[in-house]
Design a protein around this motif. Structure first.
Motif, PDB file in Angstrom:
ATOM      1  N   LEU A   2      49.672  33.731  55.355  1.00  0.00           N
ATOM      2  CA  LEU A   2      51.095  33.163  55.539  1.00  0.00           C
ATOM      3  C   LEU A   2      51.065  31.916  54.804  1.00  0.00           C
ATOM      4  O   LEU A   2      50.094  31.062  54.764  1.00  0.00           O
ATOM      5  N   VAL A   3      52.356  31.449  54.410  1.00  0.00           N
ATOM      6  CA  VAL A   3      52.665  30.273  53.829  1.00  0.00           C
ATOM      7  C   VAL A   3      53.804  29.647  54.281  1.00  0.00           C
ATOM      8  O   VAL A   3      54.602  30.253  54.911  1.00  0.00           O
ATOM      9  N   TRP A   4      53.850  28.156  54.205  1.00  0.00           N
ATOM     10  CA  TRP A   4      55.229  27.684  54.501  1.00  0.00           C
ATOM     11  C   TRP A   4      56.082  27.244  52.950  1.00  0.00           C
ATOM     12  O   TRP A   4      55.592  26.321  52.273  1.00  0.00           O
ATOM     13  N   ASN A   6      59.743  25.869  52.050  1.00  0.00           N
ATOM     14  CA  ASN A   6      60.930  25.202  52.204  1.00  0.00           C
ATOM     15  C   ASN A   6      61.500  25.442  53.597  1.00  0.00           C
ATOM     16  O   ASN A   6      62.599  25.899  53.638  1.00  0.00           O
ATOM     17  N   GLY A   7      60.540  25.284  54.524  1.00  0.00           N
ATOM     18  CA  GLY A   7      61.170  25.336  55.977  1.00  0.00           C
ATOM     19  C   GLY A   7      60.850  26.663  56.503  1.00  0.00           C
ATOM     20  O   GLY A   7      61.215  26.921  57.916  1.00  0.00           O
ATOM     21  N   ARG A   8      60.354  27.458  55.730  1.00  0.00           N
ATOM     22  CA  ARG A   8      60.119  29.205  56.222  1.00  0.00           C
ATOM     23  C   ARG A   8      58.655  29.460  56.377  1.00  0.00           C
ATOM     24  O   ARG A   8      58.034  29.236  55.327  1.00  0.00           O
ATOM     25  N   TRP A   9      58.507  30.029  57.474  1.00  0.00           N
ATOM     26  CA  TRP A   9      57.043  30.756  57.539  1.00  0.00           C
ATOM     27  C   TRP A   9      57.256  32.012  56.919  1.00  0.00           C
ATOM     28  O   TRP A   9      57.929  33.108  57.398  1.00  0.00           O
ATOM     29  N   ASP A  14      55.357  37.772  50.413  1.00  0.00           N
ATOM     30  CA  ASP A  14      56.920  37.974  50.530  1.00  0.00           C
ATOM     31  C   ASP A  14      57.855  36.477  49.893  1.00  0.00           C
ATOM     32  O   ASP A  14      59.020  36.398  49.894  1.00  0.00           O
ATOM     33  N   ALA A  15      56.848  35.533  49.732  1.00  0.00           N
ATOM     34  CA  ALA A  15      57.402  34.107  49.274  1.00  0.00           C
ATOM     35  C   ALA A  15      57.802  34.328  47.999  1.00  0.00           C
ATOM     36  O   ALA A  15      56.958  34.609  47.061  1.00  0.00           O
ATOM     37  N   ARG A  16      59.043  33.609  47.476  1.00  0.00           N
ATOM     38  CA  ARG A  16      59.475  33.718  46.377  1.00  0.00           C
ATOM     39  C   ARG A  16      59.968  32.394  45.797  1.00  0.00           C
ATOM     40  O   ARG A  16      60.759  31.518  46.686  1.00  0.00           O
ATOM     41  N   VAL A  17      59.374  32.032  44.338  1.00  0.00           N
ATOM     42  CA  VAL A  17      60.201  30.935  44.028  1.00  0.00           C
ATOM     43  C   VAL A  17      61.024  31.183  42.886  1.00  0.00           C
ATOM     44  O   VAL A  17      60.540  32.142  41.854  1.00  0.00           O
TER      45      VAL A  17
END
Length: 289
Positions: A2-4, A6-9, A14-17
């Motif tokens: 898991l990562v944090w 911009n305020g979301r876990w 699934d994390a996208r920049v």
């Protein structure tokens, strides 16, 4: 994992920049890294202070207070079922398109908090020591950026690959003038005649948080300390050599360019400082509880 972001876990997969994030397009961003012990973040205040100072240089919004990041870091390692690990906070200028430098309008920064496990062989390296080589190039950061951990870190990546190809764990930057400044991801120390010597900050040398803690521990132990340039020849003659960083703490260098450093094993000053650093960490953790 898991990562944090911009305020979301989020799950890391699934994390996208955005493809138009200025960190990706221009290396327009910063980061800092700290350790956790038993799930408790260590020395976060010092790391966030350094990151805030770097944000002022790049004219990025400040990262916020250290207590908030300490709580998020503790939550991050707990969610990832990780007790002893490394936490990294990355800040970029955010989404601004592939436009001019600088961005025409203020943008919302991207903030990313990630964690990773410690190297499996770290304890063995701390006990036995590592091999290092001299790199045929300096760190790709000039004096203006000496206190800034930019996300563009090409010299460290190439330096690590150069060292690995020569069966070494670390590479040491060498300036065109023949001075050794630091390791790819750590600060450098040597011991000569019982005296501790480290290159001064500035001139491209990053003042690491662990470096500062080690210097204070050395002075409390009444060790003579000097901050001065280290030519290659002086490093080769050293009785002891070690490198420091938050992740690795104090790591002895027992071979340099294939030759033994001192007696080819961690020396007494290095061992003494390792014990002092461990005591400092333990005291901090007791206060945290």
């Amino acid at each position: 994992m898991l990562v944090w972001l911009n305020g979301r876990w989020l799950a890391a997969r699934d994390a996208r920049v955005s493809a138009l994030d200025r960190g990706l397009l221009h290396g327009d961003g910063l980061y800092d890294t700290w350790r956790t012990y038993g799930g408790v973040p260590f020395a976060v205040d010092a790391h966030v202070r350094r990151l805030a100072a770097a944000c002022r240089i790049l004219r990025l919004p400040p990262p916020g207070d250290a207590a908030t990041w300490a709580r998020r870091a503790a939550d991050l390692v707990r969610r990832n079922r990780m007790a002893d690990g490394t936490v990294r906070l990355t800040i970029t200028r955010g989404l601004a398109g592939d436009g001019p430098l600088p961005a025409r309008t203020p943008v919302r920064p991207t903030l990313l908090l990630t964690a990773r496990a410690l190297p499996l062989d770290l304890a063995a390296q701390q006990t036995r020591g590592i091999a290092a080589v001299l790199l045929p190039f300096p760190r790709d950061v000039g004096p203006w950026w000496a206190g800034v951990k930019l996300i563009g870190h090409a010299s460290a990546v190439v330096g690590k690959m150069y060292a690995r190809a020569r069966r070494a764990a670390e590479g040491l930057y060498v300036t065109p003038e023949g001075e050794v400044t630091e390791a790819t991801t750590a600060n450098l120390f040597l011991v000569e005649r019982g005296m501790l010597v480290t290159p001064p900050t500035g001139g491209g040398v990053l003042g690491g948080v662990t470096r500062g803690l080690v210097l204070r521990a050395a002075r409390r132990a009444r060790l003579a300390v000097r901050e001065e340039p280290i030519p290659v020849a002086r490093l080769r003659r050293a009785a002891e050599v070690f490198v420091t960083a938050s992740t690795i703490e104090i790591l002895p260098v027992v071979r340099l360019e294939g030759d033994a450093v001192g007696g080819g094993e961690p020396g007494p000053v290095t061992r003494r400082l390792q014990a002092s650093y461990a005591a400092l960490v333990a005291a901090s953790l007791r206060r945290a509880h």
